[in-house]
Design a protein around this motif. Structure first.
Motif, PDB file in Angstrom:
ATOM      1  N   LEU A  36       0.211   6.501   1.095  1.00  0.00           N
ATOM      2  CA  LEU A  36      -0.431   6.863  -0.164  1.00  0.00           C
ATOM      3  C   LEU A  36      -1.216   8.166  -0.040  1.00  0.00           C
ATOM      4  CD1 LEU A  36      -1.085   5.987  -3.100  1.00  0.00           C
ATOM      5  CD2 LEU A  36      -3.133   4.889  -2.178  1.00  0.00           C
ATOM      6  N   ILE A  38      -3.859  10.780  -1.943  1.00  0.00           N
ATOM      7  CA  ILE A  38      -4.846  10.917  -3.013  1.00  0.00           C
ATOM      8  C   ILE A  38      -4.874  12.381  -3.426  1.00  0.00           C
ATOM      9  CG2 ILE A  38      -7.257  10.646  -3.689  1.00  0.00           C
ATOM     10  CD1 ILE A  38      -7.472   8.441  -1.581  1.00  0.00           C
ATOM     11  N   GLU A  76      -3.901  -3.925  -1.953  1.00  0.00           N
ATOM     12  CA  GLU A  76      -4.390  -2.826  -1.113  1.00  0.00           C
ATOM     13  C   GLU A  76      -4.677  -1.587  -1.955  1.00  0.00           C
ATOM     14  OE1 GLU A  76      -1.435  -2.209   1.857  1.00  0.00           O
ATOM     15  OE2 GLU A  76      -1.713  -4.171   2.803  1.00  0.00           O
ATOM     16  N   LEU A  77      -3.807  -1.340  -2.935  1.00  0.00           N
ATOM     17  CA  LEU A  77      -4.011  -0.198  -3.820  1.00  0.00           C
ATOM     18  C   LEU A  77      -5.306  -0.347  -4.603  1.00  0.00           C
ATOM     19  CD1 LEU A  77      -2.882   2.379  -5.246  1.00  0.00           C
ATOM     20  CD2 LEU A  77      -1.841   0.822  -6.912  1.00  0.00           C
ATOM     21  N   SER A  79      -8.007  -1.886  -3.751  1.00  0.00           N
ATOM     22  CA  SER A  79      -9.136  -1.616  -2.857  1.00  0.00           C
ATOM     23  C   SER A  79      -9.342  -0.117  -2.659  1.00  0.00           C
ATOM     24  CB  SER A  79      -8.905  -2.292  -1.505  1.00  0.00           C
ATOM     25  OG  SER A  79      -8.872  -3.694  -1.639  1.00  0.00           O
ATOM     26  N   LYS A  80      -8.238   0.629  -2.525  1.00  0.00           N
ATOM     27  CA  LYS A  80      -8.350   2.077  -2.328  1.00  0.00           C
ATOM     28  C   LYS A  80      -8.875   2.764  -3.580  1.00  0.00           C
ATOM     29  CE  LYS A  80      -4.848   2.291   1.284  1.00  0.00           C
ATOM     30  NZ  LYS A  80      -3.489   2.738   1.690  1.00  0.00           N
ATOM     31  N   GLY A  83     -12.507   2.172  -3.946  1.00  0.00           N
ATOM     32  CA  GLY A  83     -13.235   2.961  -2.961  1.00  0.00           C
ATOM     33  C   GLY A  83     -13.527   4.376  -3.423  1.00  0.00           C
ATOM     34  N   LEU A  84     -12.811   4.843  -4.435  1.00  0.00           N
ATOM     35  CA  LEU A  84     -13.052   6.175  -4.993  1.00  0.00           C
ATOM     36  C   LEU A  84     -14.149   6.169  -6.050  1.00  0.00           C
ATOM     37  CD1 LEU A  84      -9.337   7.335  -5.401  1.00  0.00           C
ATOM     38  CD2 LEU A  84     -10.942   8.012  -3.604  1.00  0.00           C
TER      39      LEU A  84
END
Length: 284
Positions: A36, A38, A76-77, A79-80, A83-84
């Motif tokens: 992934l 960003i 999982e996506l 969570s990411k 996190g932003l």
């Protein structure tokens, strides 16, 4: 198809056959689809007040759950993305690859409900959402997960009394997009972001008071080669395929997201899945 396009696709197909039949095949099928990226961008406008400076918008698109993309990967996506710490979250279509055969359950709702954004979570239909009799079931899932649909409609985002417009159109391929309805009674003097699944619709949008269009649909081509670029993109993603474009003498800024999942073929090569992080900067 003209001669140049034919030769490009023929050569690309040959390279794909040769390259993906060796060690590259494993990388394209098992490695790159989970790498992934960003994609960070700053959007500066004198139509935005300084109250919007450092306001963060996260866009994700084209998850195509069910076609080699699992609910575990979606978790999982989520969570990411959390996190932003986005202020605003937008999803630009194609949640599930084949809604009519997908085994719907509460897990997908619970997972999407974990996404947090204090100024809201918004989404639009993609062609796979309407296709396969998915229109109603996808709507129910997204609503239960706390997302608001923008279907030929708009809303106002307010930060300390300062405003901008967030709009969304129906899917171009299988819906009934209508820009006049979408922007009806919207203040044309406010900074305006439009969500449109298909990026090539920007050639229509440029004639309206829209500052930024956020799209998906293309998957960036999924498989790309040096000097050749993408081998194939779907209808309405043939002109604007990946990245950032200025349209109409810098009147409209278009971002094309390469998406999360895959469709048709479960490969990505030189085209990582991505989410976009946009940081606004006001100048008034």
């Amino acid at each position: 198809m003209n001669r140049r396009s034919f030769l490009k696709k023929a050569l690309g197909s040959l390279l794909a056959l040769l390259g993906l039949s060796g060690g590259t095949y494993y990388y394209a099928k098992e490695i790159e689809p989970v790498l992934l990226h960003i994609n960070k961008n700053k959007i500066v406008s004198d139509k935005l007040s300084q109250a919007f400076t450092n306001f963060k918008i996260v866009q994700f698109s084209d998850t195509h759950i069910g076609f080699h993309y699992t609910l575990e990967q979606l978790n999982e996506l989520v969570s990411k993305i959390n996190g932003l710490n986005p202020d605003l979250l937008v999803f630009t279509g194609d949640l599930v690859d084949k809604p009519h055969t997908y085994h719907w359950n509460e897990t997908i709702i619970q997972t999407l409900a974990k996404l947090h954004a204090p100024h809201g979570k918004y989404w639009i239909y993609g062609n796979h959402d309407h296709g396969g009799y998915g229109t109603e079931v996808v709507l129910e899932v997204m609503e239960n997960a706390g997302f608001t649909l923008l279907q030929n409609s708009h809303t106002t985002i307010d930060v300390k009394g300062n405003k901008m417009v967030l709009a969304g159109i129906d899917d171009v391929m299988l819906g009934k997009p209508n820009m006049d309805t979408t922007l009806h009674q919207a203040n044309p003097d406010l900074f305006t972001i439009l969500l449109a699944h298909e990026p090539d619709y920007a050639d229509t949008v440029v004639h309206y008071p829209v500052d930024v269009q956020l799209s998906g649909h293309s998957h960036g081509g999924q498989v790309r080669f040096p000097f050749i670029g993408h081998l194939y993109t779907p209808s309405y993603a043939e002109k604007y395929v990946q990245g950032k474009y200025w349209i109409g003498q810098d009147k409209l800024l278009l971002y094309v997201n390469s998406g999360i999942g895959t469709t048709r073929l479960p490969y990505r090569f030189l085209c990582k899945p991505e989410i976009h992080l946009y940081t606004l900067e006001g100048q008034r």
